[in-house]
Design an enzyme around this catalytic site. Structure first.
Site, mmCIF file in Angstrom:
data_model
loop_
_atom_site.group_PDB
_atom_site.id
_atom_site.type_symbol
_atom_site.label_atom_id
_atom_site.label_comp_id
_atom_site.label_asym_id
_atom_site.label_seq_id
_atom_site.Cartn_x
_atom_site.Cartn_y
_atom_site.Cartn_z
ATOM 1 C CG HIS A 119 15.414 10.115 91.851
ATOM 2 N ND1 HIS A 119 14.491 9.368 91.147
ATOM 3 C CD2 HIS A 119 15.372 9.656 93.132
ATOM 4 C CE1 HIS A 119 13.920 8.495 91.957
ATOM 5 N NE2 HIS A 119 14.435 8.647 93.166
ATOM 6 C CG ASP A 144 19.735 -1.657 112.634
ATOM 7 O OD1 ASP A 144 20.767 -1.090 112.207
ATOM 8 O OD2 ASP A 144 19.510 -1.846 113.849
ATOM 9 C CB SER A 153 11.650 7.379 94.621
ATOM 10 O OG SER A 153 12.813 6.606 94.515
#
Length: 273
Positions: A248, A188, A89
């Site tokens: 996945h 964040d 990924s």
């Protein structure tokens, strides 16, 4: 770019490097690395920047991550550094860029359930990040309490446990004897950078000439036939492998098939020298 945390599975000089996906860590590949160790291979498992025990950065950049991995390999293995690099990924995009930019470090490449294109599935991580934020870390007393908070927001137990691996506890710096819970990934930055995580930077005219195994989960939609021309243009020695019954997270869904495919890659790379 800060130094990267790594763990070694096996004995002797590493001949595999593993790069995890978004919100993962190197240890996600421990089972695969142990299977390869039984065949005489040694693996180094990376925590990529802003994940696991590796440091945080001010921006999300695939080229910078590829450079950091390459620098770490060179630091560990010296001028003779040359490994089979496996990336899943997000880590697959890092691995592709590493092979294209520093091919002398990569004897073979395994790209796991990702393509050199915009990954639409990354959009689904936004709600997951918000779910993690809903956990009251200041009032948390146990991992079970955090799981209870997340259960209605993330009903899939596999996804929930995958994300909970990132919850850690340490001594509170301001209160001796007290504990402090925290999320290891840079939530964040990653939340603000999901478009970059999904994206694919222009690699220019570079082509990687070595063997490339492109693993796709049979049940996953991250890899489609429309991506084959772009993939083959960058990696002409492309070999496609479909992992039966896998989504996945192919290395969790069908680990033996992944071990077999990656071992085949290593054998092919060795034959090529």
């Amino acid at each position: 770019m800060p130094g990267l945390h790594t763990e070694v599975v096996g004995t002797g000089r590493p001949d595999f490097a593993f790069l995890h996906g978004l919100f993962g860590r190197g240890r996600n590949w421990t089972g695969i690395a142990q299977g390869l160790a039984a065949q005489g291979h040694t693996s180094v498992l990376f925590d990529l920047p802003n994940h696991g025990a590796s440091g945080w950065t001010g921006e999300f950049s695939y080229p910078q991550m590829a450079e950091a991995v390459g620098d770490e390999l060179r630091l560990r293995l010296g001028s003779a550094a040359r490994l089979n690099v496996v990336g899943h990924s997000m880590g697959g995009k890092v691995a592709m860029l590493l092979a294209l930019s520093r091919p002398e470090l990569v004897s073979g490449l395994a790209v796991v359930d990702i393509a050199p294109a915009v990954s639409e599935g990354v959009d689904g991580f936004g709600p997951l990040i918000e779910a993690l934020r809903s956990v009251d870390l200041a009032g948390l007393t146990s991992r079970g309490q955090a799981e209870a908070t997340l259960k209605p927001l993330i009903p899939d137990p596999g996804v929930r446990q995958f994300l909970l691996q990132n919850l850690r506890v340490r001594r509170h710096p301001g209160h001796p004897g007290a504990s402090q819970w925290y999320w290891q990934p840079n939530l964040d930055l990653l939340e603000a950078s999901l478009d970059r995580v999904a994206g694919w930077p222009d690699p220019g005219t570079a082509v990687y000439p070595g063997p490339v195994w492109w693993l796709a989960g049979e049940l996953s939609d991250y890899v489609a036939q429309r991506y084959v021309p772009a993939m083959r243009a960058l990696f002409p020695e492309l070999h496609q492998v479909v992992i039966p019954g896998a989504g996945h997270w192919v290395h969790a869904d069908n680990p033996q098939a992944v071990i077999d495919a990656i071992a085949d890659l290593a054998a092919s790379a060795q034959l090529r020298g």
